[in-house]
Write a protein that holds these residues in place. Structure first.
Motif, PDB file in Angstrom:
ATOM      1  N   THR A 464      -6.298  -0.617  -0.023  1.00  0.00           N
ATOM      2  CA  THR A 464      -6.310  -2.050   0.276  1.00  0.00           C
ATOM      3  C   THR A 464      -7.593  -2.484   0.974  1.00  0.00           C
ATOM      4  O   THR A 464      -8.043  -3.618   0.802  1.00  0.00           O
ATOM      5  CB  THR A 464      -5.105  -2.399   1.168  1.00  0.00           C
ATOM      6  N   VAL A 498       6.896  -0.640  -1.630  1.00  0.00           N
ATOM      7  CA  VAL A 498       5.559  -1.208  -1.839  1.00  0.00           C
ATOM      8  C   VAL A 498       4.989  -1.719  -0.526  1.00  0.00           C
ATOM      9  O   VAL A 498       3.810  -1.491  -0.202  1.00  0.00           O
ATOM     10  CB  VAL A 498       5.615  -2.326  -2.897  1.00  0.00           C
ATOM     11  N   ALA A 499       5.818  -2.393   0.257  1.00  0.00           N
ATOM     12  CA  ALA A 499       5.342  -2.933   1.536  1.00  0.00           C
ATOM     13  C   ALA A 499       4.942  -1.822   2.501  1.00  0.00           C
ATOM     14  O   ALA A 499       3.917  -1.915   3.200  1.00  0.00           O
ATOM     15  CB  ALA A 499       6.433  -3.806   2.150  1.00  0.00           C
ATOM     16  N   ARG A 502       1.626  -0.328   1.325  1.00  0.00           N
ATOM     17  CA  ARG A 502       0.501  -1.230   1.571  1.00  0.00           C
ATOM     18  C   ARG A 502       0.146  -1.296   3.052  1.00  0.00           C
ATOM     19  O   ARG A 502      -1.021  -1.480   3.415  1.00  0.00           O
ATOM     20  CB  ARG A 502       0.824  -2.619   1.035  1.00  0.00           C
ATOM     21  N   GLU A 503       1.152  -1.160   3.914  1.00  0.00           N
ATOM     22  CA  GLU A 503       0.859  -1.117   5.346  1.00  0.00           C
ATOM     23  C   GLU A 503       0.025   0.104   5.717  1.00  0.00           C
ATOM     24  O   GLU A 503      -0.756   0.064   6.675  1.00  0.00           O
ATOM     25  CB  GLU A 503       2.170  -1.099   6.137  1.00  0.00           C
ATOM     26  N   ASP A 507      -2.947   0.255  -2.168  1.00  0.00           N
ATOM     27  CA  ASP A 507      -2.795  -0.953  -2.977  1.00  0.00           C
ATOM     28  C   ASP A 507      -2.061  -0.577  -4.261  1.00  0.00           C
ATOM     29  O   ASP A 507      -2.655  -0.080  -5.215  1.00  0.00           O
ATOM     30  CB  ASP A 507      -4.169  -1.555  -3.298  1.00  0.00           C
TER      31      ASP A 507
END
Length: 538
Positions: A464, A498-499, A502-503, A507
C-alpha cells in the motif's frame, strides 16, 4: 507478363536444432528418475558406453567429475586398433568378470547332472575321506554332511537368502482377487455365482458397483432377480461397503455392520449435501436431534471409509529424491550442493572399440566398423558432456534461487519474496526457457523440508505504501493463519481479512482473498460460523 525460371543464391542465418542439441535440452527438464531410465536405454543402445560406480572415498564432486576413461587435457586417445597392445587387453581381465553376468551359478550350467547325483558324489567323497559307514556314528555323520543344505528346511544357517523376509514376500492382493476368493467360499446357487463373478469385474477400484442391473441381465441372458441377488451377495463381502451403488449406500452398509443405523442416522444420510454445506441447523430439525447428538453422528460418519476398495490399491507413491541439498554454514550463510547419488557416472570404453576394430577383417568391413564406432564414440562423449552441463546448470539455478529466497530459509513461508523466471535468468545470464526447464521436476532439500524448485517462484502483490511487494504464497499463509485463530464469536469475512491485510501494508482485492481462500480449501465465513457454533456446543 512473361514467366521464366532462374536460380538465385541467398545468404541467411538460422538456428538449426541438431539431434544432439535436442537431446541435451530434453535431458535438462528430466527428473532424476526419468534421467536414470534414459541412461539405461542409452547403455543398451551404445556398446561403448558403460556405467562406472564411484569409488569409495573418491566420489565425483557433481559436475566437476571426469569420466575415468576420458583422457585428460594434453593426453591423446587411441586412434586405431594397433594402439591397444594385447597385454593391456589381457590385463583388463574381462573373462574373470564374465561369470558375474550369468543369472545362475556354475553348478547349474550342466542340466544333465541332477541334484541327487551331486549329493551322491559328495557322499562318496565323504565316505572315502571321512568316517566309515561301519564305524560308530559314521552313517549319521555322512547323512548330516550330505543333506545339510538340501531343501528349504535342511539348512542350519539362518543367514542364507532362503530365510530372508524379502524372499518370502508375495505380491499384494488386489480387490478383484479378494472378492473372487470370498465368492468361492460363499454359499449360493450356480447361476448367482456366475453372475456375481461377472459383476466383480465391474467393481471400481474405490469399491463401487455402478453398472446397471438391467444391462447386465440383458447381456448375460439372466433374470433380473438373479442379477440383483448377485449384487446383494457382493455387498456382504469384505471390506464392508464394497459393491455399493453410491456413497449413501456405502455408508449405510458400514453403519448397519456397527449397529448404528437408526432413523436419525438414515435421515442424515438422506441429506448428505446439507452436511457438505454445513447446514447444521437444518440437519438438527430434519434428524430431530440436538447439537450434541448431531455432533456425535457427524463424528461417526467421519470415521467411516468412503472408498473401501482403496485399501487394495497396490500403487506406491514414488519417493521424492532431492536433486540439491541446502544447509546452513558456520558463518550464517547457506551452502548449496548437488546430490551426487542422482548423478549418473558414465565412461567411454575406448579399449573395447580398439578390440572390435582390430578383429574387423577386410577393407570394406573395417571402414564400416570404424564409421560405426566413431559415431557411437561421439554419441557417448556428447551424452557425458550433456549430463555434466545439466548438473552445472541445476547447481547455478538452485544457488541463485537460494540467494534470492534467503528469507524463506531463515524465517519460513512469511519470508518468501516475489520471484519470476526472468529475474533468475538475468542474474545467471541464461534464457528464461532454460530456467523453466531446470526447475521442472527438480526438488531441493532444505532444513524446512523438501520443495520443488518451482515452489519459490510466486507472483507479487503490491504494498500500500509503494514499498517492496509481497509474495502471493506468503499472503496465502497469512490468510490461513488468520482463519485458524477464529472463534465462534469472531469469524472473519473476506472483507475483514482484506482490511486486516491492508492495515499491515498489503494492497489486495477482495476477489483475490476469496480465490486464495478457496485454493486452500477453506469454506466461506457463513459455513465456518455454523461449524464453529456446533463445535462450541460440544
Amino acid at each position: 507478363m512473361a514467366f521464366s525460371q532462374r536460380l538465385d543464391m541467398r545468404q541467411s542465418q538460422q538456428l538449426v536444432m541438431t539431434p544432439q542439441l535436442q537431446q541435451a535440452i530434453k535431458m535438462l527438464q528430466m527428473s532424476n528418475l526419468e534421467l536414470r531410465d534414459f541412461i539405461s536405454e542409452e547403455l543398451e543402445r551404445n556398446p561403448l558406453l558403460e556405467s562406472a560406480p564411484a569409488a569409495s572415498g573418491d566420489a565425483p564432486s557433481g559436475a566437476d567429475a571426469r569420466p575415468a576413461d576420458t583422457p585428460a587435457e594434453g593426453e591423446g586417445a587411441p586412434e586405431g586398433a594397433g594402439d591397444a597392445p594385447l597385454e593391456s587387453v589381457l590385463a583388463d581381465d574381462r573373462l574373470s568378470r564374465a561369470s558375474d553376468t550369468f543369472d545362475a551359478g556354475g553348478e547349474n550350467l550342466y542340466a544333465d547332472e541332477a541334484q541327487a547325483d551331486r549329493i551322491a558324489d559328495r557322499m562318496a567323497a565323504q565316505t572315502a575321506d571321512g568316517p566309515s559307514l561301519d564305524g560308530p556314528g559314521g552313517a549319521e555323520a555322512i547323512e548330516a554332511g550330505a543333506w545339510a543344505s538340501v531343501g528349504a528346511g535342511g539348512s542350519s544357517r539362518f543367514d542364507d537368502d532362503e530365510f530372508s523376509l524379502e524372499a518370502r514376500l508375495t505380491k499384494e492382493t488386489t480387490l478383484r482377487e479378494a472378492l473372487l476368493a470370498q465368492l468361492g467360499a460363499a454359499k449360493c446357487d450356480t447361476p448367482t455365482r456366475l453372475v456375481a463373478a461377472d459383476l466383480v469385474e465391474h467393481v471400481e477400484p474405490a469399491g463401487y458397483l455402478r453398472v446397471e442391473m438391467e444391462e447386465v441381465a440383458q447381456r448375460l441372458g439372466a433374470p433380473l432377480q438373479v442379477v440383483e441377488d448377485a449384487a446383494e451377495l457382493i455387498r456382504t463381502f469384505e471390506p464392508t461397503g464394497v459393491g455399493a451403488r453410491d456413497l449413501q449406500e456405502c455408508l449405510r452398509l458400514q453403519l448397519q455392520e456397527r449397529d448404528r443405523y437408526d432413523p436419525a442416522m438414515a435421515a442424515l444420510l438422506d441429506n448428505l449435501p446439507l452436511m457438505a454445506k454445513r447446514e447444521f441447523d437444518k440437519l438438527k430439525r430434519i434428524c430431530r436431534v440436538d447439537a450434541d447428538d448431531l455432533l456425535q453422528m457427524l463424528q461417526e460418519i467421519q470415521a467411516l471409509d468412503p472408498k473401501p476398495g482403496a485399501r487394495y490399491e497396490t500403487e506406491l507413491a514414488a519417493t521424492v529424491i532431492p536433486d540439491v541439498f541446502v544447509y546452513e554454514n558456520r558463518v550464517g550463510g547457506w551452502n548449496v550442493e548437488l546430490n551426487t547419488d542422482t548423478l549418473p557416472r558414465l565412461v567411454v570404453n575406448n579399449g573395447y572399440a580398439a578390440e572390435v576394430l582390430k578383429d574387423a577383417s577386410g577393407k570394406n568391413r573395417a571402414d564400416t566398423v570404424k564409421e560405426f564406432l566413431s559415431e557411437r564414440q561421439q554419441s557417448a562423449n556428447w551424452l557425458i558432456k550433456s549430463i555434466e552441463q545439466r548438473a552445472r546448470t541445476i547447481l547455478r539455478v538452485s544457488s541463485e534461487i537460494v540467494r534470492q529466497q534467503d528469507g524463506f530459509f531463515a524465517y519460513g513461508v512469511s519470508g518468501l519474496r516475489p520471484l519470476n523466471l526472468k529475474r533468475v535468468a538475468d542474474a545467471i545470464d541464461m534464457h528464461e526457457s532454460t530456467v523453466s526447464r531446470v526447475t521442472s521436476n527438480k526438488f531441493i532439500s532444505t532444513p524446512r523440508g523438501v520443495f520443488e524448485l518451482k515452489y519459490f517462484f510466486t507472483p507479487a502483490i503490491a504494498a500500500t505504501d509503494g514499498g517492496e511487494a509481497y509474495s502471493a504464497e506468503a499472503i496465502r499463509h497469512r490468510i490461513k493463519a488468520l482463519i485458524d485463530k477464529e472463534t465462534a464469536g469472531a469469524v472473519l469475512s473476506d472483507d475483514r481479512i482484506v482490511a486486516i491485510l491492508r492495515e499491515s501494508g498489503v494492497d489486495i482485492a477482495r476477489r483475490t482473498v476469496t480465490k486464495y481462500r478457496e485454493a486452500l480449501g477453506i469454506p466461506s465465513s457463513i459455513q465456518r460460523r455454523k461449524q464453529l457454533a456446533v463445535l462450541s456446543v460440544s
